[in-house]
Write a protein that holds these residues in place. Structure first.
Motif, PDB file in Angstrom:
ATOM      1  N   LYS A  62       0.829  -1.212   0.000  1.00 12.98           N
ATOM      2  CA  LYS A  62       0.000   0.000   0.000  1.00 12.98           C
ATOM      3  C   LYS A  62       0.865   1.263   0.000  1.00 12.98           C
ATOM      4  O   LYS A  62       0.350   2.365   0.159  1.00 12.98           O
ATOM      5  CB  LYS A  62      -0.914   0.018   1.236  1.00 12.98           C
ATOM      6  CG  LYS A  62      -2.015  -1.028   1.219  1.00 12.98           C
ATOM      7  CD  LYS A  62      -3.101  -0.665   0.221  1.00 12.98           C
ATOM      8  CE  LYS A  62      -4.249  -1.664   0.291  1.00 12.98           C
ATOM      9  NZ  LYS A  62      -5.329  -1.318  -0.639  1.00 12.98           N
ATOM     10  N   SER A 217       0.939  -0.608  -6.810  1.00 15.69           N
ATOM     11  CA  SER A 217       0.632  -1.491  -5.677  1.00 15.69           C
ATOM     12  C   SER A 217      -0.090  -2.759  -6.127  1.00 15.69           C
ATOM     13  O   SER A 217       0.147  -3.837  -5.578  1.00 15.69           O
ATOM     14  CB  SER A 217      -0.208  -0.744  -4.635  1.00 15.69           C
ATOM     15  OG  SER A 217      -1.454  -0.345  -5.170  1.00 15.69           O
ATOM     16  N   ASN A 352      -3.424  -2.738   7.780  1.00 19.73           N
ATOM     17  CA  ASN A 352      -2.589  -2.156   6.729  1.00 19.73           C
ATOM     18  C   ASN A 352      -2.907  -2.739   5.362  1.00 19.73           C
ATOM     19  O   ASN A 352      -2.907  -2.013   4.358  1.00 19.73           O
ATOM     20  CB  ASN A 352      -1.101  -2.358   7.060  1.00 19.73           C
ATOM     21  CG  ASN A 352      -0.560  -1.300   8.001  1.00 19.73           C
ATOM     22  OD1 ASN A 352      -0.296  -0.174   7.602  1.00 19.73           O
ATOM     23  ND2 ASN A 352      -0.415  -1.653   9.271  1.00 19.73           N
ATOM     24  N   GLY A 355      -5.861  -1.133   4.043  1.00 24.84           N
ATOM     25  CA  GLY A 355      -5.709   0.308   3.917  1.00 24.84           C
ATOM     26  C   GLY A 355      -6.670   1.119   4.768  1.00 24.84           C
ATOM     27  O   GLY A 355      -7.191   2.147   4.319  1.00 24.84           O
TER      28      GLY A 355
END
Length: 415
Positions: A62, A217, A352, A355
């Motif tokens: 990310k 990503s 994470n 996101g």
């Protein structure tokens, strides 16, 4: 760029990154404990030993960094969390474990009638003296050893597995572990510490991809997912094979962690195989010790006013002293810390990966997980919480805390 070739290379790199002596020690002992339930326990072990480390690396696609990993809670929390990780995979547990493993698997079987305690002290002094020398002199010896040792260990493991399957060394017995065999395997997977290390390795892997021009990503996820499958297949085969072989000798009790691994090697390959396996694993411990000591020294020299050399000396001295206490003692010390740290790491990895931007959700779910894990270690009665009986008391509270955070406006990030 040949995409398939790069994915294969990255997959082998991921495998080498997570494959170490510790990964060979714990599966056989798990197999001995769970006996006939080896498959269910193996699945739990695989999730924490393989699945979580790969997710830990994916968390950085990310565009995150170590400085941002938990900073939505606060920058101070992020620093404390990362420092704790480095201490755990450094001088508190993982580095001393390499020294004690070297003695118990590589030296103890060879010393005959010599005093084990004196030999343990001498081994620790020599092992960490050599570690310090290699760390301070930036020698490439450990890289060379790693390139040769890993293939040799894999070949020995292949022979152990082959002979253990075609000519079983015993019959699995009923598990001595009460409760969920899956959760027992899951929690035992904490001892590999690979998920904790993946948080530190993730940035390195992603930056490596960016250096090759893979900056998107989504594309990074494609590379890492493909590489992850390759690494997972390799590690999974090793884990399930060793757990199964451990289950075959589950009628033999009171073996130490190191003795169990050596017993499997001896019963399949004979005394010479046991000796070769023990020496290879002990040598592999040196490369791990050097790498971790360098990581610890680099982190604390940047965090404090101490020099790289001073941190390296302190780390080796502390590790040498703790290593003499023995492998199983170090493992027992690590359990409560890992029971606290792993659930928090799992939550942070998931947040994470998806996101999550809401700072309240991020903070509430992480802090609640930390509190529940601490209460669990302190033996508070958490039986009223769903999944507590299986060792996962933190899951439902973490979800509830996350949802509560979603209903609130984003707060300012506290430094």
């Amino acid at each position: 760029m040949n995409k398939r070739k790069e994915i294969l290379i990255l997959g082998l790199a991921l495998f080498s990154m997570f494959f170490g002596a510790g990964n060979l020690l714990f599966p056989p002992s798990l197999g001995v404990a769970v006996g006939q339930s080896w498959l269910m326990a193996g699945i739990g072990f695989f999730i924490t030993g393989v699945g979580l480390p790969l997710l830990g690396i994916l968390a950085f696609t990310k565009g995150g960094s170590l400085e941002e990993f938990a900073s939505k809670i606060s920058k101070k929390f992020n620093t404390i969390y990362l420092t704790t990780l480095i201490l755990v995979i450094g001088p508190l547990f993982a580095i001393p474990r390499t020294g004690s493993t070297t003695f118990e698997m590589g030296i103890l079987p060879l010393i005959g009638g010599m005093d084990p305690k004196i030999m343990a002290i001498l081994t620790s002094i020599i092992f960490f003296g050599l570690t310090l020398f290699l760390v301070l002199n930036e020698s490439k010896v450990t890289d060379v050893l790693g390139k040769f040792l890993t293939p040799i260990i894999l070949i020995i493991l292949a022979f152990i597995t082959f002979f253990g399957i075609i000519n079983p060394i015993g019959e699995p017995v009923t598990s001595v572990i009460e409760g969920s065999q899956f959760s027992y395997g899951f929690i035992n997977g904490y001892q590999t510490m690979d998920a904790l290390a993946s948080v530190l390795f993730g940035v390195i892997i992603v930056k490596g991809l960016e250096g090759k021009g893979v900056t998107d990503s989504k594309e990074q996820k494609v590379f890492l997912t493909g590489a992850g499958f390759i690494a997972a297949i390799g590690l999974g085969l090793i884990y399930f094979s060793l757990i199964y072989l451990g289950a075959q000798i589950s009628s033999i009790k009171n073996l130490s962690t190191a003795q169990t691994a050596l017993m499997v090697a001896e019963l399949t390959l004979g005394s010479s195989g046991k000796m070769a396996f023990g020496i290879c694993v002990a040598a592999a411990c040196l490369t791990t010790s050097v790498g971790l000591t360098a990581l610890v020294s680099d982190w604390f020299s940047k965090l404090t006013n101490m020099s790289y050399k001073t941190v390296a000396i302190v780390t080796c001295l502390f590790s040498a002293i703790l290593a003499v206490a023995g492998l199983d003692y170090i493992i027992s010390l690590a359990v409560p810390v890992l029971v606290i740290l792993y659930p928090v790491t799992i939550v942070l990895i998931v947040l994470n990966i998806f996101g999550v931007e809401n700072k309240n959700s991020f903070a509430f779910s992480t802090i609640v997980t930390l509190i529940i894990s601490i209460l669990e270690v302190l033996k508070f009665d958490l039986s009223f919480i769903p999944l507590a009986s299986s060792g996962f008391a933190w899951i439902i509270p973490a979800i509830v805390a996350f949802l509560i955070g979603k209903t609130m406006k984003n707060r300012a990030c506290v430094n």
